[in-house]
Motif scaffolding. Structure first.
Motif, PDB file in Angstrom:
ATOM      1  N   ASP A   1     -84.104  56.672 -57.483  1.00 20.34           N
ATOM      2  CA  ASP A   1     -83.607  55.301 -57.524  1.00 20.34           C
ATOM      3  C   ASP A   1     -82.095  55.276 -57.278  1.00 20.34           C
ATOM      4  N   ALA A   2     -81.705  54.498 -56.232  1.00 20.41           N
ATOM      5  CA  ALA A   2     -80.282  54.462 -55.849  1.00 20.41           C
ATOM      6  C   ALA A   2     -79.412  53.927 -56.976  1.00 20.41           C
ATOM      7  N   GLY A   3     -79.921  52.922 -57.687  1.00 17.54           N
ATOM      8  CA  GLY A   3     -79.163  52.324 -58.778  1.00 17.54           C
ATOM      9  C   GLY A   3     -78.889  53.333 -59.882  1.00 17.54           C
ATOM     10  N   ILE A   4     -79.853  54.101 -60.221  1.00 21.21           N
ATOM     11  CA  ILE A   4     -79.688  55.118 -61.264  1.00 21.21           C
ATOM     12  C   ILE A   4     -78.674  56.172 -60.807  1.00 21.21           C
TER      13      ILE A   4
ATOM     14  N   GLN B   1     -76.256  55.789 -58.764  1.00 18.05           N
ATOM     15  CA  GLN B   1     -74.901  55.206 -58.790  1.00 18.05           C
ATOM     16  C   GLN B   1     -74.405  55.031 -60.219  1.00 18.05           C
ATOM     17  N   THR B   2     -75.277  54.610 -61.101  1.00 20.77           N
ATOM     18  CA  THR B   2     -74.893  54.351 -62.481  1.00 20.77           C
ATOM     19  C   THR B   2     -74.474  55.646 -63.187  1.00 20.77           C
TER      20      THR B   2
END
Lengths: 126, 744
Positions: A13-16, A18-19
């Protein structure tokens, strides 16, 4: 200049990515991301030496369980502790199944992530 | 051989002696004729004094000629006291009411049958009075009532009973009390009897002859204890061999009122030297009247025998009916408690084959599987399954048809002789190797709703085995079977429904787990990135606007993703409640949307090569972009997810004219795991996940169900083709323009 300690983040997951990347870079780590277990292995083979591996379990191509098994097979397990990332209610059991050193249940807070990472791989020691 | 000769000889010699049973008499008859007990006759036979002819192992007969010679030779142990008329005892004794018949005897043993007490008491009083007048001593062993009555009658005959009693010539004993003195365990004890009665008789008869009236035997017989009564008669006979006294016994004829008492009656007669019939015969005055009475009695006996035979026949029939009812009840009890169809049919077939006496039985029954396809199964009894394994299922032939169509029962004494037999190719009758069948019985099993559930078939190699009764039994069993099968089928359907509900609950749980997982991931980004930005902002003004922007973009995107998921969930609840979606249609370029999504999915796909194959430059459509995006996203992420080894994923987009209207055709092809054939019909069912991915890949099992809902609401179609381990291809066809009825 002393090289920053590397943390390998394996999540589809890209969001994970990045986070976790943003938080840990802010904490003074260098973050290397991989979309799945296979890509993570390629990083390790390519000379990346992480102080900690953050590992999602369910991923396409090679999931977290297969990745952990591959580490064992190649004798790379001792290189770095593993923290399992999961949204599953049975996080402790799954972490034990992989032989992880810790786990984080999504959604986790910045503090709990930083806490766990500091405990397993203190940035100042590296 | 010798018996045959003996019979032939005697039948020539003794043609006039046929009153009892021709030339031969049995032991009881001989005893009656000789006036001794049957045991005595048997003793004489065994000791060889009385010759016998043996007819078979157990049957002993005495030739009438031998009997006569035996009598003439004085072979009778006590011939000195044997009354003259006994020699001719086929003539019924004619007793006089005054008892004079017994006057000359000293050791006779008379039995008097009676119907009314008054008659008995008169006869006994006459017997006693004759003795007393002759200077003899009387002993009376009777019931208190009878003793009182006898007293009255004797006094009425001007007898000074008090003086007689005082002189010891009229001794009375209570029958019950006396019995009690020698009865042991329901039987008279020989030793005690001899001691008690022998003592009384010896005391009374020291100087003069003794007469005894005893009705202890009558008490025993009235109580139904015929064996004890007979044994007591034997003891009296034995006693008469030791002491001389005349004995008078009496039995109320009602003691022998039952058919089964005939044996006891003849045994009682056999135990006596004199037999006196009841008053209805004795009171007849002339010989002519007596002969008429005999004829009337003979007719009555004949009629009674016929009645008895008829009654026995009816009883036998009732017993059979009862057994049948019992059997049917047992079958019904067995099968109505049973809910397993296979067990029901096996129980029915076994029981019916057994009850009907068939050589073998078969139950062909119709089954409907969960897909609604019906087929026929069968179970056998009396024959191994191999006996039928080589033959096809019985077809709708002239013989079988009425059963399978549920029309009628077929019962044939000989199936091979029936005109309907042997008209169907290829075998024209029983196929070679079939168990031989001549007798044939087949009954349809029909549910209460009138549905033909199957047929019960019975066969036997002999002709004419199944009677009309068998037919009734078969019909009864078939109706029980129908009820049981109905019930079992209901249960199995109910169980299927229950299992389906259970499965649905399980799927729902998995779905909830999965959806919560899917929501947690973007929530993690929102939480984590917001906290990071707050933390960084708290350190003072930051110049890294690029990083902040990126983080906020991700927060925004994650929130949008969550919102989309929630929309999808809401759509799902609408789908579940059967309500249509409210589409937000707008003009869109389908090609642009497809290209964007392919690009997005390529980014997260790692090893996979996503290619868009199209000749189009643009494709104007009028649809709900957010929802169509969800459809495409679903198809693409499925293609990636279920191709764990990578490989090519091709998206083909084309347009075509359907009925003069522009349509879009979108195909997503992968070379992944594919879908097992068993799961293929279920891919559009909510929460259904194929057996080869469940537990291996995360997923909620709603993607395709939701996609189908969206595509169909846009007036299009969606179809899946797949082979396990070869890949999957999903084709979506959609009208590009919007017509009113699509959203109707």
């Amino acid at each position: 200049v002393k090289a920053l300690p590397i943390i390998l983040v394996v999540d589809d997951d890209a969001g994970i990515q990045q986070t976790i990347g943003g938080i840990l870079e802010d904490e003074g780590y260098q973050v290397v991301s991989a979309w799945n277990g296979q890509e993570a292995l390629q990083h390790l083979d390519g000379g990346v030496q992480p102080v900690l591996i953050m590992l999602d379990l369910q991923m396409p191509v090679m999931d977290g369980f297969a990745f952990a098994a591959a580490l064992d097979q190649r004798g790379l397990r001792a290189r770095a502790p593993i923290v399992v990332l999961t949204a599953d209610g049975r996080a402790p059991q799954k972490a034990a199944q992989v032989g992880a050193d810790g786990y984080l249940t999504k959604p986790f807070t910045l503090l709990s992530l930083v806490d766990l990472v500091q405990r397993l791989a203190p940035a100042s020691d590296a | 051989m010798s018996i045959v000769r003996a019979i032939a000889t005697s039948s020539r010699a003794q043609t006039d002696r046929t009153a009892i049973s021709g030339d031969y008499v049995n032991l009881s008859q001989a005893a009656a004729l000789l006036g001794v007990s049957r045991m005595t006759v048997w003793r004489w036979v065994r000791s060889g004094r009385l010759p016998v002819a043996r007819l078979g192992h157990r049957t002993v007969r005495i030739n009438r000629g031998d009997l006569d010679r035996f009598l003439a030779d004085g072979g009778l142990g006590r011939s000195a006291t044997y009354p003259a008329q006994q020699h001719n005892s086929l003539d019924l004794p004619v007793a006089q009411p005054d008892g004079s018949m017994m006057q000359t005897t000293t050791s006779t043993h008379t039995v008097q049958f009676y119907e009314s007490d008054a008659f008995l008491l008169d006869a006994v009083a006459a017997f006693l009075l004759a003795g007393l007048r002759a200077g003899e001593t009387d002993i009376v062993v009777a019931t208190p009532e009878h003793r009182v009555e006898l007293d009255k009658r004797l006094r009425a005959a001007d007898l000074d009973l008090t003086a007689t009693r005082a002189a010891g010539r009229y001794v009375t004993l209570d029958a019950d009390e006396t019995l009690a003195q020698f009865m042991v365990a329901g039987q008279p004890d020989a030793g005690r009897f001899a001691a008690v009665l022998g003592g009384v008789i010896a005391q009374a008869g020291s100087e003069q002859p003794v007469r005894v009236f005893g009705e202890m035997v009558a008490l025993l017989a009235s109580a139904g204890n015929h064996p004890a009564a007979l044994r007591l008669e034997e003891l009296w006979n034995l006693q008469q061999q030791r002491q001389k006294f005349a004995l008078f016994c009496a039995y109320p004829l009602r003691c022998f009122g039952d058919v089964a008492d005939a044996g006891a009656l003849s045994a009682v007669c056999a135990a006596h030297s004199d037999v006196v019939p009841t008053e209805s015969y004795l009171t007849l005055a002339t010989a002519g009247e007596q002969v008429k009475a005999i004829v009337a009695l003979q007719q009555k006996a004949q009629r009674l025998e016929a009645e008895i035979a008829e009654r026995q026949r009816v009883e036998q029939q009732l017993r059979e009916e009862h057994r049948l009812t019992e059997t049917l009840y047992q079958i019904s009890a067995m099968i109505t408690e049973e809910l397993d169809i296979a067990t029901v049919v096996q129980t029915v077939t076994d029981a019916a084959t057994n009850v009907l006496g068939a050589a073998f039985g078969a139950f062909f029954y119709n089954v409907t599987n969960e897909k609604g396809e019906s087929y026929q199964l069968y179970t056998l009894s009396g024959a191994p399954r191999e006996a039928f394994a080589a033959f096809p299922m019985p077809r709708n032939t002239a013989i079988f048809g009425p059963t399978f169509r549920g029309e009628s029962l077929v019962r044939l004494a000989d199936v091979t002789a029936d005109p309907r037999y042997g008209h169907t190719a290829p075998h024209y009758g029983l196929p070679p190797g079939h168990l031989p069948v001549r007798s044939y019985l087949a009954v349809p099993v029909i549910s209460r709703a009138g549905e033909v559930l199957g047929g019960l078939f019975f066969g036997h190699p002999e002709p004419g085995v199944f009677c009309e009764r068998a037919e009734r039994i078969a019909v009864g069993i078939a109706s029980h079977a129908a009820i049981a099968l109905d019930k079992a089928r209901l249960y199995s359907r109910e169980k299927e429904a229950r299992d389906a509900a259970q499965r649905a609950l399980h799927l729902r749980d998995e779905f909830l787990g999965s959806i919560s997982h899917d929501l947690r991931t973007p929530l993690t980004s929102i939480t984590g990135l917001s906290q990071l930005l707050l933390r960084q902002a708290s350190r003072g003004p930051t110049t890294e606007s690029e990083r902040v922007t990126k983080a906020l973009q991700q927060v925004d995107a994650s929130a949008a993703r969550m919102a989309a998921m929630i929309d999808e969930l809401l759509d799902l609840t609408r789908l579940e409640s059967g309500r249509p979606l409210s589409l937000n249609r707008a003009s869109t370029d389908a090609l642009e949307l497809v290209r964007r999504l392919v690009g997005q999915h390529q980014r997260g796909a790692g090893e996979h090569r996503l290619t868009l194959d199209t000749d189009l430059a643009a494709l104007a459509v009028y649809w709900d972009s957010a929802r169509m995006e969800r459809v495409l996203s679903n198809l693409l992420s499925n293609a990636v997810k279920y191709s764990p080894d990578g490989g090519a994923i091709v998206v083909r987009l084309s347009s075509e004219q359907v009925d003069g209207q522009p349509w879009l055709r979108l195909i997503v092809e992968d070379q992944g795991l594919g879908i097992p054939a068993a799961d293929l019909p279920h891919v559009f069912e909510r929460f259904h996940r194929a057996g080869n991915v469940q537990g291996r890949f995360k997923g909620s099992g709603i993607g395709l169900a939701g996609s189908k809902q969206i595509v169909e609401q846009h007036g299009g179609t969606i179809a899946v083709e797949s082979r396990e381990n070869a890949g999957t291809s999903v084709t979506v066809c959609l009208p590009c323009a919007f017509t009113e009825e699509d959203d109707a």
